[in-house]
Design a protein around this motif. Structure first.
Motif, short mmCIF file in Angstrom:
data_model
loop_
_atom_site.label_atom_id
_atom_site.label_comp_id
_atom_site.label_asym_id
_atom_site.label_seq_id
_atom_site.Cartn_x
_atom_site.Cartn_y
_atom_site.Cartn_z
N GLU A 127 -10.12 -6.01 -14.14
CA GLU A 127 -10.56 -5.03 -13.13
C GLU A 127 -9.96 -5.33 -11.76
OE1 GLU A 127 -12.35 -2.08 -13.17
OE2 GLU A 127 -12.01 -2.27 -15.32
N HIS A 128 -9.79 -6.61 -11.44
CA HIS A 128 -9.14 -6.97 -10.18
C HIS A 128 -7.68 -6.50 -10.17
CE1 HIS A 128 -12.51 -8.99 -8.41
NE2 HIS A 128 -12.59 -9.86 -9.41
N VAL A 129 -7.01 -6.64 -11.31
CA VAL A 129 -5.63 -6.13 -11.42
C VAL A 129 -5.64 -4.62 -11.22
CG1 VAL A 129 -3.67 -5.79 -12.99
CG2 VAL A 129 -4.88 -7.99 -12.95
N ARG A 130 -6.54 -3.95 -11.89
CA ARG A 130 -6.65 -2.49 -11.79
C ARG A 130 -6.88 -2.06 -10.34
NH1 ARG A 130 -10.92 0.86 -11.74
NH2 ARG A 130 -10.64 2.96 -12.55
N ASN A 131 -7.78 -2.75 -9.65
CA ASN A 131 -8.08 -2.39 -8.26
C ASN A 131 -6.85 -2.47 -7.37
OD1 ASN A 131 -10.76 -1.82 -8.71
ND2 ASN A 131 -11.51 -3.80 -7.97
N ILE A 132 -6.02 -3.47 -7.60
CA ILE A 132 -4.82 -3.63 -6.77
C ILE A 132 -3.78 -2.58 -7.10
CG2 ILE A 132 -2.81 -5.13 -6.35
CD1 ILE A 132 -5.19 -6.19 -4.88
N TYR A 133 -3.57 -2.30 -8.38
CA TYR A 133 -2.41 -1.49 -8.78
C TYR A 133 -2.70 -0.02 -9.08
CZ TYR A 133 0.33 -5.71 -8.84
OH TYR A 133 0.99 -6.84 -8.46
N LYS A 134 -3.95 0.34 -9.35
CA LYS A 134 -4.22 1.73 -9.69
C LYS A 134 -3.93 2.64 -8.50
CE LYS A 134 -7.62 4.93 -11.41
NZ LYS A 134 -9.02 5.27 -11.48
N ASN A 135 -3.10 3.62 -8.72
CA ASN A 135 -2.72 4.61 -7.70
C ASN A 135 -2.14 3.98 -6.44
OD1 ASN A 135 -3.78 6.67 -9.39
ND2 ASN A 135 -5.82 6.26 -8.59
N LYS A 136 -1.50 2.82 -6.59
CA LYS A 136 -0.96 2.10 -5.44
C LYS A 136 0.04 2.95 -4.65
CE LYS A 136 1.53 -2.12 -4.23
NZ LYS A 136 2.18 -3.33 -4.75
N ALA A 137 0.97 3.57 -5.32
CA ALA A 137 1.99 4.37 -4.64
C ALA A 137 1.35 5.53 -3.88
CB ALA A 137 3.02 4.89 -5.63
N ASP A 138 0.36 6.18 -4.50
CA ASP A 138 -0.33 7.29 -3.85
C ASP A 138 -1.08 6.81 -2.61
OD1 ASP A 138 -1.44 10.00 -3.64
OD2 ASP A 138 -3.31 9.04 -4.25
N ARG A 139 -1.77 5.70 -2.72
CA ARG A 139 -2.51 5.17 -1.57
C ARG A 139 -1.57 4.81 -0.43
NH1 ARG A 139 -5.39 1.74 -5.53
NH2 ARG A 139 -4.23 0.04 -4.62
N LEU A 140 -0.48 4.17 -0.76
CA LEU A 140 0.49 3.79 0.27
C LEU A 140 1.09 5.01 0.95
CD1 LEU A 140 2.33 0.82 -1.48
CD2 LEU A 140 0.74 0.69 0.45
N SER A 141 1.41 6.04 0.18
CA SER A 141 2.00 7.25 0.75
C SER A 141 1.03 7.96 1.69
CB SER A 141 2.48 8.20 -0.34
OG SER A 141 1.38 8.77 -1.02
N ARG A 142 -0.27 7.80 1.45
CA ARG A 142 -1.27 8.42 2.31
C ARG A 142 -1.73 7.49 3.43
NH1 ARG A 142 -6.07 9.59 -0.44
NH2 ARG A 142 -5.54 8.19 -2.13
N GLY A 143 -1.15 6.28 3.50
CA GLY A 143 -1.52 5.33 4.54
C GLY A 143 -2.93 4.80 4.41
N MET A 144 -3.42 4.71 3.19
CA MET A 144 -4.79 4.24 2.95
C MET A 144 -4.87 2.72 3.02
SD MET A 144 -6.63 6.95 2.40
CE MET A 144 -8.12 6.26 1.73
N HIS A 145 -5.96 2.24 3.60
CA HIS A 145 -6.30 0.83 3.59
C HIS A 145 -7.41 0.64 2.56
CE1 HIS A 145 -3.97 0.22 7.20
NE2 HIS A 145 -4.63 1.20 7.79
N MET A 146 -7.33 -0.42 1.79
CA MET A 146 -8.32 -0.70 0.76
C MET A 146 -9.25 -1.82 1.22
SD MET A 146 -7.18 1.33 -1.57
CE MET A 146 -8.17 0.83 -2.95
N ILE A 147 -10.54 -1.64 0.97
CA ILE A 147 -11.50 -2.71 1.22
C ILE A 147 -12.30 -2.92 -0.06
CG2 ILE A 147 -13.46 -3.53 2.59
CD1 ILE A 147 -12.50 -1.88 4.91
#
Length: 194
Positions: free
Chosen positions: A62-82
């Protein structure tokens, strides 16, 4: 950027995540709840001091999933993850379970491999100090004081290995901890409401 809370059970991680989520609904933050209870609920797996090989492998996955799921989409939208928890939590609990012969050496090594792959993916890790928070029974977390103290000691051992200034210790009241989070993110020119 990727931020995470880390620390022993009942040290205020979820409280802080929820407070930040309440104040930052229309911002560029995505808040990710902790994975351990998800594993318990979704897979009906034992957690905490009752964890086993499968529990720990699912948690680390699940930790792997949290880091990599939709990573490209999040980065393109300038999202920060907490994140409510990170791979450091997974390896700390795995270490305790290995020490107690509740998981196999092979399982621990697999968890450690995932931990080593993920630990540099977090930009800042907020360690919630146990000193200012009482152990509270929420019906799911362990209230075993010895177990909690062992976990705290294991966290301390891992944190002593160094994280290149990535770990910020959160102490004091909820308000004091939120101010520390804000001042830390301000240094990175990231605006967050507290």
């Amino acid at each position: 950027m990727i931020f995470s809370f880390t620390g022993a059970q009942s040290t205020g991680k979820t409280t802080l995540l929820n407070k930040l989520r309440e104040k930052n609904t229309d911002t560029s933050f995505e808040f990710i709840p902790e994975v351990t209870r998800l594993i318990m609920r979704d897979y009906e797996m034992p957690i905490n001091e009752e964890g086993n090989d499968l529990t720990q492998l699912l948690i680390m996955s699940e930790h792997v999933r949290n880091i990599y799921k939709n990573k490209a989409d999040r980065l393109s939208r300038g999202m920060h993850m907490i994140f409510d928890r990170c791979a450091l939590d997974g390896i700390v609990y795995s270490q305790w379970l290995l020490n107690e012969s509740k998981i196999s050496r092979r399982c621990y090594e697999a968890c450690d491999l995932i931990y080593e792959e993920l630990k540099d993916k977090y930009d800042i890790i907020f360690y919630t100090s146990p000193d200012d928070v009482q152990l509270v029974d929420d019906g799911e977390r362990s209230v075993n004081v010895k177990f909690r103290n062992d976990i705290i000691n294991t966290f301390n051992a891992f944190l002593e290995r160094g994280y290149d200034g990535k770990v910020v210790v959160l102490e004091g009241s909820v308000e004091e901890r939120l101010k520390t989070i804000k001042s830390t993110l301000d240094k990175h020119n990231i605006d967050i409401k507290i």
